[in-house]
Scaffold this motif. Sequence first.
Motif, short mmCIF file in Angstrom:
data_model
loop_
_atom_site.label_atom_id
_atom_site.label_comp_id
_atom_site.label_asym_id
_atom_site.label_seq_id
_atom_site.Cartn_x
_atom_site.Cartn_y
_atom_site.Cartn_z
N ALA A 215 19.16 1.27 -28.12
CA ALA A 215 18.24 1.28 -27.17
C ALA A 215 18.36 -0.68 -27.32
O ALA A 215 17.47 -1.32 -26.32
N HIS A 216 18.77 -1.23 -28.39
CA HIS A 216 19.59 -2.73 -28.72
C HIS A 216 20.72 -2.76 -28.44
O HIS A 216 21.45 -3.82 -28.21
N GLY A 217 21.63 -1.59 -27.46
CA GLY A 217 22.89 -2.36 -27.20
C GLY A 217 23.68 -2.03 -28.05
O GLY A 217 25.04 -2.74 -27.63
N ARG A 218 23.70 -1.86 -28.93
CA ARG A 218 24.75 -1.30 -30.07
C ARG A 218 25.40 -0.33 -29.88
O ARG A 218 25.14 1.25 -29.54
N MET A 219 27.12 0.31 -29.70
CA MET A 219 27.85 1.21 -29.19
C MET A 219 27.97 2.10 -30.73
O MET A 219 28.08 1.18 -31.67
#
Length: 325
Positions: A215-219
């Motif tokens: 949800a935080h955009g971390r892959m």
Amino acid sequence: MPSRRSSSAEVLLDVLEALPPGHRLWVRGAGRSLFPLLRAGDSVRVMRCGPGSLATGDVALMRQGRELVAHVVVSTRPWRTASLLGPQDAPGGVTLGRVVAIRRGRWVVPLPRPLRPALRLAQQAASTAWAWPRTRLVSRGVWDFLFAGWSLPLRRRLVGPLEVRLLTAGDLDALLAFASERLVVSPGFLRRQLRERWGLQDTERRGAAAGAFDAHGRMHGFAWVDSYRQEGLQLEGVWVRSLVVAPRVRRMGVATGLLECLMEEARRQGQSRVFADVDDDNTASLRTFERLAFQRAGATLTQQANEAWDATGRSKRLVVVERTL
């Protein structure tokens, strides 16, 4: 045509180099250069200064090419830096400043200068121990235990829901952060491929890359499918490459989701068959491909793939699998 604008990482380098001495700035994007103290996604607070203002045991933020690394200063005459677990860096690079703090999420850990002797001793001990094969073997066993099935419920709660999707040009920074921690692929190659092939609109896209994002955009997972001719190997068709899943999200269906996403895109682009090559000792990846109806390729193609990689200096034996779309 794809945009030629600099990524935020490149802009950050320019900003850092323009800062006057003594100014401080939070920087994100040094990857796992100081792993395990520093991980992808962490930030460092840098005080702008030159190498003359640093001493043995300080952590220096360096520019190597267009990439950022945070390494321990192990010698000032001659100037030498090193990661916590690796050998000394080759000469070169530009010193941007001294790391005075590390931020991970809500936690901020200062690096006061009185800790310099302790950090230097820790670097010496860690790099010496990590050079022993037995140490790496034990570390891998502990790592595998921590991320086995028993920890799955806890890891699901900590990571949260994941979205598997095709990468766009806007995912470049997340991709480079993941690559710095998990991939052996050149950042320059990834940047070029995402801008000129994978990240284009549907009608222009050639090949594709997929990622698993929280949800935080971390892959947390990555793979791509494209022609091997992009790397100069004379193999026909499109191949799944660099299927990598972070340990914290293993057993969550990430690898399967990445492959299904890429196969659907390959089918949309008119491909009738997809190939993959896997190290013959990577049983986990082989099982994943087999669950998705990939089958062992014939001896001729397997030999061609191994000969192509042998010519580049690769020594491991590869298993080639294929699936009709």
